[in-house]
Motif scaffolding. Structure first.
Motif, short mmCIF file in Angstrom:
data_model
loop_
_atom_site.label_atom_id
_atom_site.label_comp_id
_atom_site.label_asym_id
_atom_site.label_seq_id
_atom_site.Cartn_x
_atom_site.Cartn_y
_atom_site.Cartn_z
N PHE A 55 -55.75 -1.78 17.18
CA PHE A 55 -54.30 -1.97 17.15
C PHE A 55 -53.55 -0.67 17.49
N GLU A 83 -53.43 7.22 10.59
CA GLU A 83 -52.55 6.08 10.81
C GLU A 83 -53.04 4.82 10.11
N ILE A 84 -54.35 4.61 10.12
CA ILE A 84 -54.86 3.36 9.56
C ILE A 84 -55.33 3.53 8.12
N GLY A 85 -55.26 4.75 7.60
CA GLY A 85 -55.61 4.95 6.19
C GLY A 85 -57.11 4.89 5.91
N MET A 120 -48.71 1.49 3.12
CA MET A 120 -49.17 1.65 4.51
C MET A 120 -48.16 1.04 5.49
N TYR A 179 -57.27 -2.50 0.98
CA TYR A 179 -56.60 -1.23 0.67
C TYR A 179 -56.09 -1.23 -0.77
N SER A 229 -57.17 -6.32 5.58
CA SER A 229 -57.15 -4.87 5.41
C SER A 229 -56.22 -4.48 4.27
N PHE A 271 -60.37 -3.89 14.13
CA PHE A 271 -58.98 -4.24 14.39
C PHE A 271 -57.99 -3.10 14.20
N PRO A 272 -57.99 -2.41 13.05
CA PRO A 272 -56.96 -1.38 12.88
C PRO A 272 -57.00 -0.32 13.99
N LEU A 331 -48.57 0.89 8.61
CA LEU A 331 -49.31 0.14 9.62
C LEU A 331 -49.16 -1.36 9.46
N PHE A 332 -49.28 -1.82 8.21
CA PHE A 332 -49.32 -3.26 7.95
C PHE A 332 -48.04 -3.96 8.39
N THR A 338 -48.58 -4.33 12.29
CA THR A 338 -49.62 -5.24 12.78
C THR A 338 -49.27 -6.70 12.55
#
Lengths: 319, 319
Positions: A47, A63-65, B1, B18, B14, A43-44, B3-4, B7
Motif C-alpha cells: 500500500f 509508516e506501517i508500524g 496509526m 496492532y 492489521s 499488504f501494508p 495508515l489505517f 488504506t
DNA sequence: AGTAATTATATAACCAGTTATGCAAATTTA
DNA sequence: TAAATTTGCATAACTGGTTATATAATTACT
C-alpha cells in the motif's frame, strides 16, 4: 468465543488477537477468490509503495508500524514475487530504496477493485451491527495514546487499595511503628536530632500528654503511616503537624492524603484554627502533599530543627 | 496509526493485530505492577483451570480456542513455575489431567483482584468512548459466524461485476459465440439435435427473419451469455424463450438473471402477452433462474426436442 | 482374540512478527 | 582531518502461536 464472556474484559487482548487471526485467515482466502498471488502480510508495504515514489526500508517500517527487519523480510519476498525492485537511485549507499515494478503497479490496479469490494462488505457489517468496530478501534488507539492502559489500571488499583486504608488513633502497640517509620525517612535524608529522639522514644509524654494527637494509617492491619499534631504554645498557631511518615511499601495507596485529611479533621474537632508545619524542599512529594491539603508557605518563624528550610500554615477557619 | 485511515477497511486485520499487540504488551507490564510472576499468555489456561476441577489438555484447548500443542507448551511452562500439576487421576493413560497446585490456587486469589482493577479500567475507557469496542467485538464474532467475511465480499464482487454486464442486440460478429455457448451446455448434458443445428448455424434466418430476437450479454466486451426469443405460431404463446446459454467463466456475475430480465423486457416491447419455454429438470440452475424470472410450470404441449421434460410459461399481462 | 480405527498427546517444523547485534556508510565533533 | 557517533540495514535468535506427524493407549469391528 464463550470464554470471553466468562473471563471479563481482562481477556480483551486475547479477544482482539482471536478476531485479528480470523479476519486475516479470511483475507488470505479472499486473494484466492480474486486469483491474485498475494500474501496478506504484504499488504501494508504494498500500500505505501503504491502511493508513488520509492522509499527506504526504514521509512516503510515507520509508516506501517512494523519493525525494520519485518519490512526487510517482506520486501525480499515481494522481490522474489516480482512485485518490487530494490537498490533504486540513492547516493547514500546505506539506504535501500524500494519501489514497485511494472508488474507491481499493474497488480495494484487490480487490487484496488478488490479493496473496494472489501470496504463495501465491511461497511455492510458495520451497518448490521449496533457497535461500530472500526470507529471503536480508531477511538481506542487515541484514548490509549492519551493515557495508557497501564496508567489507567494503576489508578484503579490506587482507588481500590485506598478504600482499605483505615486511620486509627495512636495506641501503645504502634509505638515501634511510629518510631521506625519516622526514623526511616529522617535518617535517609538527614541526621536524627535530639528533638527527634525525644518525641519518637516517648510519644505518650512528649506529644499526647501535652494535648497533642497521633493518628496511624493501617493497611491490612499493618501500620504503614503515622502523623501527629503537637500542641504549640504560640499566639497564632494551635498545633504543629509533625512526624508524618509513610512507608515506601504503601506507595500508590494515597496513604499520605488519607492521613493528612484525617489529621486536619482531628485538628478541627480539637477546635484548632491554624496549623503550622516545617519541612525541607528536598522532600518534594511531602511538600506536594501539604500543598494539596491546603497548606501555604510562610516565612520567619524560628525552628528547633536544622533540616527545616520551609514553613507552612493552614488556616482552618476558611473551610 | 494514521495508515489505517488511508488504506480503508481492508486493513481491519492489521488494525486489530496492532491493537491486540499493544494491549498484550501492556498486560505484561501489568503483571509487573502487581508483582506477579506471570506470562500473559498463560491467562486463558489459568482461567479455565481456576474454575475448579482438573481438565485434559485437549479440553482446555477447545475451551480457550487454541491448538492442542499450544496448550501443551503453556502447561509445561506453568508446571515449571509451580502453578500447575499434570498426570492427575485418570484411568485412561492417554489423557493428561491438569490442575492448579496450591500455589496456583493462591495466585488465582491474588489475580482476581487484579482482574477487577483491569475490568474497571477498561470500563472507564468504554465510558469515555462513544463506540463500545468490547460489545463491537462480541457482535462481530456473531455476525461473522452467521456469514463469513469471504461470503460477504463475494456478494459485493457479484454486485459490482454485474454492473459491468451490458446486454446488446445480436450482430453478425456474435454468431460464433451464439453457437459455441449453446453447443457447450447442450453437448455436455445431451446430444445436439437437428433443430439445434439449424438454429445455431443460421440464426439470422431461423430466428431473426421469422420475427424473433437475440440478445447478447457482454462483460468487458466479451460475449459471455446469449438468449433468444423465437416467434411461435400458436394461439396462446407469442414467443419461445430458447437458446439461453451463459459461459461458466461468467459465474457469479448474475449474467443469467440480467439476460433473462432483458429478454422479458424485449418481449414486452414486441407486444407479447405470453412466453413459453422448454427445458430439462437436470439443469437445476436454469430451472431456478426461470422460476426467479416468474415462469410457471405447465404441461401437455408437444415438443420437437427429445431432451425436454419440463415446460414453463410466463404471463406478461400480469406485470 | 486379533486387527483396524480412533483418540490424546508430544514433538517437530513452520509462520509472522519481535528484539538484539554487527557492519558499513555517513555525519558530527574535537 | 581523524576519531566518535549516528544511521540504515541485514542477519540471527527469540516469541507465541500454528499445522503436520509420530506414538502410545483405547475402542470398535470382525
Amino acid at each position: 468465543m464463550e470464554l470471553f464472556e466468562k473471563t471479563g474484559k481482562i481477556a480483551l487482548g486475547s479477544r482482539l488477537r482471536y478476531m485479528a487471526s480470523n479476519v486475516t485467515d479470511e483475507a488470505a482466502r479472499l486473494h484466492e477468490l480474486y486469483q491474485i498471488d498475494f500474501a496478506p502480510k504484504w499488504f501494508p508495504v504494498f500500500f505505501v509503495l503504491s502511493e508513488g515514489d520509492c522509499k527506504t526500508i526504514t521509512d516503510i517500517a515507520n509508516e506501517i508500524g512494523h519493525s525494520q527487519p519485518s519490512v526487510t523480510k517482506i520486501v525480499k519476498e515481494m522481490i522474489n514475487a516480482g512485485l518490487v525492485e530494490d537498490n533504486l537511485r540513492s547516493q547514500d549507499k546505506r539506504r535501500n530504496m524500494v519501489g514497485l515494478t511494472k508488474q507491481g503497479k499493474a497488480l495494484w490496479e487490480r487490487m484496488r477493485i478488490q479493496c473496494i469490494d472489501i470496504d463495501h462488505a465491511i461497511d455492510g457489517i458495520i451497518q448490521e451491527a449496533t457497535h461500530n468496530l472500526w470507529e471503536a478501534l480508531a477511538e481506542w488507539e487515541f484514548l490509549l495514546e492519551q493515557k495508557s492502559l497501564l496508567k489507567r489500571v494503576q489508578e484503579q488499583k490506587k482507588i481500590r487499595e485506598s478504600k482499605d486504608v483505615r486511620v486509627v488513633p495512636y495506641q501503645a502497640e504502634y509505638r515501634q511503628a511510629f518510631k521506625s517509620l519516622n526514623e526511616e525517612w529522617i535518617s535517609t535524608y538527614f541526621e536524627m536530632e535530639e528533638t527527634d529522639h525525644k518525641a519518637l522514644d516517648n510519644p505518650e509524654e512528649y506529644i499526647l500528654a501535652k494535648g497533642g494527637k497521633i493518628l496511624v494509617a493501617l493497611y491490612n492491619n499493618e501500620p504503614l503511616g503515622v502523623c501527629s499534631l503537637i500542641k504549640m504554645d504560640h499566639p497564632e498557631f494551635d498545633y504543629e503537624l509533625a512526624k508524618m511518615a509513610v512507608s515506601p511499601k504503601a506507595q500508590g495507596k494515597s496513604v499520605g492524603t488519607i492521613l493528612g485529611r484525617a489529621i486536619i479533621e482531628e485538628a478541627k474537632t480539637l477546635g484548632a484554627s491554624k496549623l503550622y508545619l516545617e519541612s525541607n524542599t528536598i522532600l518534594k512529594p511531602a511538600i506536594n502533599l501539604y500543598h494539596k491539603l491546603g497548606f501555604q508557605k510562610i516565612t520567619g518563624y524560628p525552628s528547633p530543627y536544622q533540616r527545616c528550610n520551609i514553613q507552612m500554615e493552614l488556616d482552618l477557619r476558611n473551610s
